[in-house]
Motif scaffolding. Structure first.
Motif, PDB file in Angstrom:
ATOM      1  N   LEU A  14       0.836  -1.206   0.000  1.00 57.89           N
ATOM      2  CA  LEU A  14       0.000   0.000   0.000  1.00 57.89           C
ATOM      3  C   LEU A  14       0.868   1.253   0.000  1.00 57.89           C
ATOM      4  O   LEU A  14       0.520   2.254  -0.641  1.00 57.89           O
ATOM      5  N   ALA A  15       1.985   1.200   0.707  1.00 53.82           N
ATOM      6  CA  ALA A  15       2.904   2.334   0.703  1.00 53.82           C
ATOM      7  C   ALA A  15       3.492   2.553  -0.691  1.00 53.82           C
ATOM      8  O   ALA A  15       3.649   3.703  -1.126  1.00 53.82           O
ATOM      9  N   VAL A  16       3.801   1.479  -1.388  1.00 52.86           N
ATOM     10  CA  VAL A  16       4.308   1.587  -2.764  1.00 52.86           C
ATOM     11  C   VAL A  16       3.265   2.265  -3.650  1.00 52.86           C
ATOM     12  O   VAL A  16       3.574   3.194  -4.402  1.00 52.86           O
ATOM     13  N   ALA A  17       2.020   1.812  -3.547  1.00 57.17           N
ATOM     14  CA  ALA A  17       0.949   2.432  -4.337  1.00 57.17           C
ATOM     15  C   ALA A  17       0.756   3.891  -3.935  1.00 57.17           C
ATOM     16  O   ALA A  17       0.504   4.754  -4.793  1.00 57.17           O
ATOM     17  N   ALA A  21       1.009   7.219  -6.286  1.00 58.52           N
ATOM     18  CA  ALA A  21      -0.099   8.182  -6.355  1.00 58.52           C
ATOM     19  C   ALA A  21       0.354   9.566  -5.892  1.00 58.52           C
ATOM     20  O   ALA A  21      -0.051  10.586  -6.464  1.00 58.52           O
ATOM     21  N   GLY A  22       1.191   9.611  -4.854  1.00 56.81           N
ATOM     22  CA  GLY A  22       1.707  10.892  -4.379  1.00 56.81           C
ATOM     23  C   GLY A  22       2.558  11.592  -5.418  1.00 56.81           C
ATOM     24  O   GLY A  22       2.489  12.813  -5.591  1.00 56.81           O
ATOM     25  N   ILE A  23       3.367  10.824  -6.126  1.00 55.27           N
ATOM     26  CA  ILE A  23       4.160  11.405  -7.216  1.00 55.27           C
ATOM     27  C   ILE A  23       3.239  11.943  -8.306  1.00 55.27           C
ATOM     28  O   ILE A  23       3.472  13.016  -8.863  1.00 55.27           O
ATOM     29  N   ASP A  28       1.125  16.449 -11.244  1.00 55.01           N
ATOM     30  CA  ASP A  28      -0.044  17.087 -11.854  1.00 55.01           C
ATOM     31  C   ASP A  28      -0.438  18.407 -11.191  1.00 55.01           C
ATOM     32  O   ASP A  28      -1.170  19.194 -11.769  1.00 55.01           O
ATOM     33  N   GLY A  29      -0.031  18.632  -9.990  1.00 58.99           N
ATOM     34  CA  GLY A  29      -0.360  19.890  -9.322  1.00 58.99           C
ATOM     35  C   GLY A  29      -1.667  19.806  -8.557  1.00 58.99           C
ATOM     36  O   GLY A  29      -2.070  18.750  -8.086  1.00 58.99           O
ATOM     37  N   GLU A  30      -2.337  20.947  -8.449  1.00 60.10           N
ATOM     38  CA  GLU A  30      -3.543  21.033  -7.629  1.00 60.10           C
ATOM     39  C   GLU A  30      -4.741  20.304  -8.220  1.00 60.10           C
ATOM     40  O   GLU A  30      -5.621  19.881  -7.497  1.00 60.10           O
ATOM     41  N   ARG A  31      -4.791  20.187  -9.512  1.00 58.11           N
ATOM     42  CA  ARG A  31      -5.934  19.541 -10.167  1.00 58.11           C
ATOM     43  C   ARG A  31      -5.475  18.261 -10.845  1.00 58.11           C
ATOM     44  O   ARG A  31      -4.982  18.306 -11.983  1.00 58.11           O
ATOM     45  N   PRO A  32      -5.648  17.120 -10.181  1.00 62.53           N
ATOM     46  CA  PRO A  32      -5.182  15.853 -10.760  1.00 62.53           C
ATOM     47  C   PRO A  32      -5.857  15.570 -12.095  1.00 62.53           C
ATOM     48  O   PRO A  32      -7.065  15.721 -12.247  1.00 62.53           O
TER      49      PRO A  32
END
Length: 134
Positions: A14-17, A21-23, A28-32
């Motif tokens: 889950l940390a890998v995922a 996702a965090g990257i 992408d900035g404020e608007r994914p």
């Protein structure tokens, strides 16, 4: 081949995922957008591929929770009130729904391939045809 590297505990997968996702949120900035979706799907595939087989039940449905947590967490860093937080993050969570659905679908495909491959290899030899030459 995948079963040889699939040894991570559920929380580590889950940390890998979450890192993927965090990257995606960071890039992408404020608007994914679509780039966030690519990272979310990639994180889901990698996590489903490297987790222990028992952890598939945790990793496969995780992308919506990860996505919502990252979007709401990013909006919360702005120091907004609860009302402003809900108003500003709800459209972003709705906007990322296709990415979440694609990530869950990709995780399901990896899980089916892993479980199906294990099942296929563990079949009894008594089910094979007698005239098949070895």
């Amino acid at each position: 081949m995948v079963d040889r590297i699939s040894h991570l505990p559920s929380l580590a997968a889950l940390a890998v995922a979450g890192v993927f996702a965090g990257i995606g949120v960071w890039v992408d900035g404020e608007r994914p957008g679509w780039l966030f979706g690519v990272f979310l799907v990639a994180g889901s595939v990698v996590a489903a591929a490297v987790v222990r087989p028992v952890g598939l039940w945790t990793v496969v449905p995780a992308p919506p929770v990860l996505c919502a947590a990252l979007v709401v967490g990013g909006a919360a860093l702005g120091g907004k009130s609860l009302r402003e937080l809900v108003i500003s993050s709800a459209p972003l969570v709705v906007r990322t729904f296709p990415s979440m659905a694609a990530a869950v679908a990709a995780g399901v495909v990896v899980a089916v391939v892993r479980v199906g491959g294990t099942w296929w290899q563990s079949r009894s030899s008594s089910t094979r045809r007698a005239d098949a030459g070895d």
